[in-house]
Design a protein around this motif. Structure first.
Motif, PDB file in Angstrom:
ATOM      1  N   MET A 202       0.811  -1.227   0.000  1.00  0.00           N
ATOM      2  CA  MET A 202       0.000   0.000   0.000  1.00  0.00           C
ATOM      3  C   MET A 202       0.837   1.266   0.000  1.00  0.00           C
ATOM      4  N   ILE A 203       1.904   1.293   0.782  1.00  0.00           N
ATOM      5  CA  ILE A 203       2.694   2.521   0.888  1.00  0.00           C
ATOM      6  C   ILE A 203       3.506   2.670  -0.383  1.00  0.00           C
ATOM      7  N   GLY A 204       2.978   3.385  -1.312  1.00  0.00           N
ATOM      8  CA  GLY A 204       3.629   3.549  -2.603  1.00  0.00           C
ATOM      9  C   GLY A 204       3.041   4.720  -3.341  1.00  0.00           C
ATOM     10  N   SER A 205       2.298   4.399  -4.398  1.00  0.00           N
ATOM     11  CA  SER A 205       1.751   5.449  -5.252  1.00  0.00           C
ATOM     12  C   SER A 205       0.835   6.377  -4.480  1.00  0.00           C
TER      13      SER A 205
ATOM     14  N   LEU B  30      11.606   5.387  -4.002  1.00  0.00           N
ATOM     15  CA  LEU B  30      12.072   4.318  -4.880  1.00  0.00           C
ATOM     16  C   LEU B  30      11.931   2.952  -4.216  1.00  0.00           C
ATOM     17  N   LEU B  31      12.216   2.872  -2.903  1.00  0.00           N
ATOM     18  CA  LEU B  31      12.011   1.614  -2.194  1.00  0.00           C
ATOM     19  C   LEU B  31      10.556   1.164  -2.302  1.00  0.00           C
TER      20      LEU B  31
ATOM     21  N   THR C  36       6.819  -2.191  -5.071  1.00  0.00           N
ATOM     22  CA  THR C  36       5.447  -2.385  -5.527  1.00  0.00           C
ATOM     23  C   THR C  36       5.411  -2.876  -6.963  1.00  0.00           C
ATOM     24  N   ALA C  37       6.268  -2.319  -7.805  1.00  0.00           N
ATOM     25  CA  ALA C  37       6.303  -2.715  -9.211  1.00  0.00           C
ATOM     26  C   ALA C  37       6.721  -4.171  -9.365  1.00  0.00           C
ATOM     27  N   ASN C  38       7.774  -4.563  -8.670  1.00  0.00           N
ATOM     28  CA  ASN C  38       8.234  -5.952  -8.760  1.00  0.00           C
ATOM     29  C   ASN C  38       7.183  -6.906  -8.201  1.00  0.00           C
TER      30      ASN C  38
ATOM     31  N   LEU D  52      -2.073  -2.649 -13.644  1.00  0.00           N
ATOM     32  CA  LEU D  52      -2.175  -1.187 -13.635  1.00  0.00           C
ATOM     33  C   LEU D  52      -1.458  -0.600 -12.420  1.00  0.00           C
ATOM     34  N   LYS D  53      -1.619  -1.238 -11.266  1.00  0.00           N
ATOM     35  CA  LYS D  53      -0.944  -0.745 -10.056  1.00  0.00           C
ATOM     36  C   LYS D  53       0.570  -0.839 -10.209  1.00  0.00           C
TER      37      LYS D  53
END
Length: 766
Positions: free
Chosen positions: A22-25, A301-302, A307-309, A99-100
């Protein structure tokens, strides 16, 4: 032989997985974009979005405790509402996760671009700026996507420890940011709080919904959670509550410290705020602006790269699951024979993510992801109602959603309402995925399956759990001595035979049994239930060879197989559940550099509920002499003597004690050692010899004396990384210097005591 799935995710791991997703975008990308829709009331948008997620999170928690199966929301919907709705949910969740992941990839690159555009960039990294210019934001996102696709294809393991560390680092950095900036909040920035009206708030709510998509991600690994009845609902509640509070607090600070026109539309709001507030600040003449911006960029970036990976990893599970349930193309079920990863699913998922990054804007990605997310949440609430209302005997969750059915009805109604408030593109997309999923099911899948709703195939997991369940039930009425021999996938027949040969006399003497368990470790990219259902030639060969090896033994031997994402946790958990008295495992010699990065054997020694013995140079030999290198360890020496006595008694072997003293050591020390050996002799029923060697090189002197021994026993203790990088343990050096089978013995009692114990043991006994 059935395979059991290992539960090795505790409460903190559940919270870390959920918060890490959750902690991302939500905080690093969307506040500026959402403020363009809602103005200062963007704070309410984040709060409302969290409230909308609550019904689905509670439903997931109940369903996850009733059916702790791998697959999460897709499995629950497919089991509850039937395969047609399961198809829609699987496709919708797949698209939402892609999408996320795309949003994290694309948005994260804005932070790299932000650093490049700082005035200090040319001065800080002139060579890089002049000769290796950073590509554009989309190109960067595509580059990272390709890297993550490759990582997932070869199955590089993610660990809960890394995820937990990243979450802690992010929370610390964000906490420091709030503490440093909240005192600078300007109330004037909140003027015109409701200028954009309720429509603006609802539009922003739909935009930021994707911020909470990770709250139910942990349900996809529900089958891997320890005590899911407690850890799943509690972990979801804590992660959602903490994240919602953190989002609201951070957005409150961002709106309060940055002028509206500077925040609106920016894709890197956290870096922008840090640069504005601290860009020219110095402490003691030292400019700290660069450090502050660097910390925020690091946190971003972390969060976003993780999240992307994870997006590629998790998203690729859905076409795989759909395929295995006969709802999607069978080619997506393909598992690479070497890397054991779902190649087609990963490549397809990665290709779609690359397309999204290359063609869509941040706000478009976020809104479409939110639409698909709400659609899946509506179906989850409907699935829970279906399970409850059908009054199934087997449906017995450990956690019951409070406020049923009103909470679920609120989730369904509010979800439909939010979708209607979205833009035409998102509404059409939601309707399209429903229609496509239904038509796909009718055209492709309906004739392939004969199941419907909640009544279908839950029994397929029951057989896979039977091995451990039978083991635990048997142990309730049985306190015999248990030796657990964990076998990794790469263990040969000869190595397994040697381990069984060493365990057999110990068990025979004590009247116990041996458990030979193969632990299959699969990449995080592969669901455990998928791996458990795959019976390979290696599985059959393991079962056949083990049956053949134990025919000549006169002790009971049980064989099993466990699938996990982390073998060391699985071994310790199994030993604890079954009440094992001794873990006997093979160990390869490890270099000092390998020790620096941490060894699985050290983790097992620190966490095992029983004594542990690691075997090096294992080979089947005729045992006539068992040599024990004593070291006056108050716990390991008695255990070595106890094990050697059991082996020698059954094998009709002799035991020899050895101790090395320096050439210049006084005779009084030799007499003390002789008395000590006499005390150990009292613990042994077989003949014992005692040898004290005078040498200034204990490894050389002992290895020379050990040439006549058939089996050597040494003490070992947990390696302490940096200290062992400087001074290697004598037992490691001695084991490497001899060719005979070596038993490295570690008593569970030696773990007790303060943090000073390893230092004291190293000084006194090494």
């Amino acid at each position: 032989m059935t395979k059991d799935l290992e539960r090795d995710l505790g409460l903190f791991a559940v919270i870390a997985i959920s918060m890490g997703a959750m902690i991302g975008s939500g905080i690093f990308i969307l506040p500026g974009v959402a403020m363009a829709e809602a103005g200062p009331a963007v704070i309410l948008a984040f709060v409302i979005a969290a409230i909308l997620v609550v019904p689905a999170a509670l439903s997931i928690a109940e369903l996850g405790t009733a059916m702790p199966e791998a697959g999460g929301d897709y499995v629950f919907i497919e089991r509850g509402l039937g395969p047609s709705f399961g198809t829609i949910a699987g496709l919708g969740t797949w698209l939402m996760l892609m999408l996320k992941g795309s949003l994290a990839l694309y948005g994260g690159m804005f932070y790299i671009d932000f650093v490049r555009e700082l005035p200090t960039w040319d001065l800080a990294i002139p060579v890089l700026d002049a000769t290796l210019p950073i590509p554009g934001v989309r190109a960067l996102g595509i580059t990272f996507a390709i890297i993550f696709i490759a990582i997932n294809l070869i199955g590089v393991k993610q660990t809960g420890g890394i995820q937990s560390i990243m979450v802690v680092v992010m929370l610390v950095i964000l906490g420091v940011f709030v503490a440093a900036t909240i005192v600078q909040v300007d109330g004037a920035n909140y003027d015109g709080f409701f200028d954009e009206g309720i429509d603006g708030i609802l539009t922003a709510t739909a935009l930021v919904l994707v911020s909470y998509a990770g709250v139910t991600k942990v349900a996809a690994v529900a089958e891997e959670i320890e005590n899911p009845g407690r850890n799943l609902p509690l972990g979801l509640a804590i992660s959602l509550g903490v994240t919602a509070f953190l989002y609201a607090l951070l957005v409150f600070v961002l709106v309060g410290v940055i002028e509206g026109d500077q925040l609106v539309g920016t894709e890197e709001p956290m870096a922008e705020a840090t640069e504005i507030l601290f860009g020219g600040v110095t402490v003691g003449g030292i400019p700290i602006g660069g450090f502050a911006v660097g910390a925020i960029v690091l946190a971003a970036l972390l969060a976003l790269v993780s999240t992307a990976n994870a997006g590629i990893l998790t998203a690729s599970r859905y076409p795989l699951a759909l395929s295995r349930d006969d709802l999607f193309l069978k080619k997506f079920e393909y598992i690479h024979p070497r890397f054991n990863t779902p190649t087609v699913a990963i490549l397809t998922t990665g290709a779609i993510i690359i397309f999204i990054v290359a063609t869509q804007n941040v706000d478009e990605i976020a809104k479409m992801a939110g639409a698909f997310q709400i659609l899946v949440y509506i179906l989850v609430c409907g699935a829970l109602i279906a399970f409850r209302e059908r009054d199934l005997e087997w449906y017995n969750p450990d956690f019951h959603t409070p406020g049923y059915p009103w909470v679920q009805l609120f989730g369904i109604v509010s979800g439909i309402f939010i979708i209607t408030q979205m833009e035409t593109r998102e509404i059409v997309g939601s309707i399209a995925i429903v229609i496509f999923g239904f038509l796909w099911f009718k055209w492709y899948a309906e004739d392939n399956i004969d199941r419907e709703g909640v009544a279908k195939g839950l029994a397929r997991r029951e057989a896979g759990k039977q091995f451990v369940q039978d083991t635990e039930e048997a142990l309730q009425d049985d306190d015999r001595y248990e030796v657990l021999i964990p076998i990794r996938q790469d263990v040969t027949r000869e190595q397994e035979d040697a381990l069984i040969q060493m365990a057999a006399p110990i068990v025979s003497r004590r009247g116990g049994r041996i458990r030979v368990v193969r632990f299959d470790e699969v990449p995080d990219q592969v669901p455990l239930d998928t791996a458990a259902e795959d019976v390979s030639e290696a599985d059959l060969e393991f079962e056949e060879r083990t049956d053949e090896l134990v025919r000549y033994l006169e002790v009971p031997v049980e064989v099993g197989e466990i699938v996990s994402h982390d073998t060391r946790h699985a071994v310790v958990n199994f030993a604890e559940r079954t009440g094992a008295d001794l873990i006997l495992a093979r160990q390869e010699a490890t270099s000092r550099l390998g020790t620096l990065f941490g060894r699985d054997t050290d983790w097992i020694m620190d966490h095992a509920p029983c004594d542990v013995v690691f075997v090096q140079h294992e080979q089947r030999v005729t045992v006539e002499e068992i040599a024990i290198v004593t070291d006056r360890s108050p716990f390991n020496d008695p255990l070595k003597v106890e094990l050697a006595d059991a082996m020698a008694h059954v094998l009709d072997a002799r035991v020899r004690f050895l101790y090395a003293v320096g050439e210049d050591e006084p005779d009084e020390l030799v007499e003390t050692i002789e008395d000590y050996h006499d005390e150990l002799d009292d613990l042994v029923d077989v003949p014992v010899e005692s040898t004290i060697i005078r040498t200034d090189d204990s490894v050389e002197g002992l290895s020379r004396e050990l040439e006549s021994a058939d089996v050597v026993m040494l003490s070992t203790m947990t390696h302490r990384r940096l200290p062992d990088l400087v001074i290697e343990q004598r037992s490691d050096r001695l084991a490497a210097a001899i060719e005979q089978p070596v038993l490295l013995v570690h008593s569970k009692q030696s773990r007790r005591g303060t943090f000073l114990r390893p230092i004291v043991e190293r000084v006194l006994f090494d």
